[in-house]
Design an enzyme around this catalytic site. Structure first.
Site, mmCIF file in Angstrom:
data_model
loop_
_atom_site.group_PDB
_atom_site.id
_atom_site.type_symbol
_atom_site.label_atom_id
_atom_site.label_comp_id
_atom_site.label_asym_id
_atom_site.label_seq_id
_atom_site.Cartn_x
_atom_site.Cartn_y
_atom_site.Cartn_z
ATOM 1 N N GLU A 1 0.872 -1.174 0.000
ATOM 2 C CA GLU A 1 0.000 0.000 0.000
ATOM 3 C C GLU A 1 0.904 1.216 0.000
ATOM 4 O OE1 GLU A 1 -3.067 0.415 -0.480
ATOM 5 O OE2 GLU A 1 -3.552 -1.730 -0.487
ATOM 6 N N CYS B 1 -2.233 8.471 4.032
ATOM 7 C CA CYS B 1 -2.241 8.222 2.588
ATOM 8 C C CYS B 1 -3.620 8.509 2.028
ATOM 9 C CB CYS B 1 -1.800 6.803 2.284
ATOM 10 S SG CYS B 1 -2.835 5.578 3.025
HETATM 11 C C1 UN1 Z 1 -7.401 6.230 7.586
HETATM 12 O O1 UN1 Z 1 -7.619 7.104 6.750
HETATM 13 O O2 UN1 Z 1 -8.038 6.163 8.649
HETATM 14 O O3 UN1 Z 1 -1.142 4.976 5.676
HETATM 15 C C2 UN1 Z 1 -6.391 5.171 7.393
HETATM 16 C C3 UN1 Z 1 -2.255 5.481 5.579
HETATM 17 C C4 UN1 Z 1 -3.384 4.579 5.161
HETATM 18 C C5 UN1 Z 1 -4.384 4.411 6.253
HETATM 19 C C6 UN1 Z 1 -5.393 5.480 6.314
HETATM 20 N N1 UN1 Z 1 -2.856 3.294 4.787
HETATM 21 O O4 UN1 Z 1 -2.423 6.639 5.811
#
Ligand code: UN1
Length: 461
Positions: free
Chosen positions: A233, A267
């Site tokens: 991710e 993200c």
């Molecule tokens: C969220 O928006 O609650 O690393 C989680 C990150 C994402 C997770 C977001 N994988 O920001």
């Protein structure tokens, strides 16, 4: 991958950078070899443990984390500067994830198929991969390690967790709480840098990663060379689209939070705000909503925008604002570092830049967003899709037909109508398209796809 050879592994409070929060000795190659050997033994033991007993052990681990929720919340606030407005929610989410996957151990573990003859049995059974490496970022220091580790464990694997150095304290605390309820060495936390991550990866049966696009590509390549599956991710360059009929005030409030909450370090944060047709006071409402977000000490009640993680992250935001100006954009909020010792930077809004401008194409991991004008719905969709990333888009409208048509044409893995880009439901599939993700989806029941493989078994009496 980021080469980072500083030893020991140390985290500091982003709001009080001269305070060390946690420290651990980095692993070396001997520690890696021992962990792999121990992890493999633990995996064999765990796989042979009946599912109801695995459910019970994971339930006890969830209770242990729940019992330490207050302490964990304080640690999250101090170690990564997550505001008190969000940190308890993240800890609660982590507990829910553990409880949810504790029950998943009892789900069907495969399917049967009609056999080619009347007497035989044909089955497709899920089996754990074995030993899995998890490489996790600092921004969700408890939820991300657990949304990977909980399904890995539930489906019968052993885990080697290599957390980000900035969040080493939370990772070690989680291990301390959970490990006593599981077989020895089933969950091992590896303090170290990218060299350690790579050594673990090469000795594992699968690797799951969350972090930067650059590091994620490196992990995917290394996994291909090692012949193991990878799930990565990576970044987002997420848009919030405000259609002409949207409730502008509501959109402005939600977008301000999605772009600037936790200093934009998700993200899933909004970095592009696409306004369709006449502005009609939207920009003004957004500037006001951003200005209204309480900033400062993340430990203080009510604060929504704390510091960014370190000095380099703060510099990135200030430089991005300068670059936007030099490209002809207008900085209509923020643009400069905050006062005081901590890594504060003012929530920054830019307008007047074209969709192709550098700020609109690359992810700045901080509190900065740009407003882009679109002529109609189709133009808005083209702008939203016109980046390499494809994680999440949100759409603001009160017209269901328009919402459905826009949703149909967006190429992100998550789409949220009248809801902010940030925020994740742990029991539903999570992941992006294009360069945002590699490999199968995470979370919910989708996680089983990655943490197990299928054995097709034919039994003829
Ligand atoms: C969220 O928006 O609650 O690393 C989680 C990150 C994402 C997770 C977001 N994988 O920001």
């Amino acid at each position: 991958m980021i080469v980072d050879e500083e030893r020991p592994i140390r985290s500091t409070d982003p709001f009080r950078p001269d305070e060390v929060v946690a420290e651990a000795e980095s692993w070396g190659s001997d520690a890696v070899a021992a962990a792999v050997e121990h992890g493999r033994k633990a995996a064999a033991e765990w796989r042979a443990t009946p599912a109801p007993a695995r459910a019970q052990a994971m339930g006890a681990a969830a209770d242990a984390v729940a019992g330490a929720a207050a302490e964990l919340t304080e640690l999250v606030i101090r170690e990564v500067g997550k505001p008190r407005a969000e940190a308890p929610g993240e800890v609660q989410r982590a507990i829910s994830i553990l409880r949810y996957y504790a029950q998943q151990t009892l789900d069907p573990d495969g399917e049967t198929y009609p056999a080619p003859d009347a007497r035989s049995l044909l089955m497709a059974r899920r089996r754990p991969r074995g030993l899995v490496t998890l490489i996790t970022p600092w921004n969700f220091p408890i939820a991300i390690p657990l949304w990977k580790a909980a399904p890995a464990l539930a489906y019968g694997n052993a885990v080697l967790l290599k957390p980000a150095r900035e969040a080493i304290g939370v990772a070690l605390k989680v291990q301390e709480l959970i490990a006593p309820h599981l077989p020895d060495h089933l969950l091992q936390v590896a303090p170290g840098d990218s060299t350690i991550a790579q050594a673990l990866l090469r000795a594992s049966d699968a690797v799951s990663f969350t972090g930067s696009t650059e590091a994620g590509r490196h992990v995917a390549r290394a996994a291909t060379e090692a012949g193991i599956p990878a799930q990565c991710e990576m970044g987002g360059q997420n848009a919030s689209i405000v259609l002409a009929d949207a409730d502008r005030q509501r959109a402005a409030t939600q977008i301000a939070g999605a772009a600037m909450g936790y200093a934009g370090q998700k993200c899933t944060a909004t970095s592009r705000v696409i306004v369709v047709g006449e502005d009609n006071g939207f920009t003004e409402a957004l500037v006001a909503a951003v200005a209204a977000l309480p900033q400062g000490d993340p430990g203080e009640q009510g604060v929504q925008v704390g510091p960014v993680i370190n000095e380099a992250a703060r510099r990135d935001v200030v430089e991005a604002a300068e670059e936007a100006r030099s490209e002809g954009g207008r900085v209509i909020a923020g643009g400069q570092a905050g006062a005081g010792l901590g890594w504060m930077v003012a929530p920054t809004l830019v307008s007047g830049l074209p969709a192709e401008a550098s700020l609109n194409q690359r992810e700045v991991f901080g509190p900065i967003a740009a407003i882009i004008q679109a002529s109609d719905d189709g133009d808005a969709v083209a702008i939203a899709n016109g980046v390499r990333q494809g994680l999440v888009t949100s759409v603001y409208t009160s017209d269901l037909a328009r919402a459905l048509s826009v949703v149909d044409n967006l190429d992100t893995g998550l789409i949220r109508v009248n809801a902010p880009t940030s925020g994740v439901d742990f029991y539903a599939p999570f992941g992006g398209e294009k360069s945002s993700s590699h490999g199968p989806r995470e979370q919910g029941k989708a996680a089983r796809e990655f943490y197990t493989s299928i054995r097709t078994v034919t039994i003829t009496p």
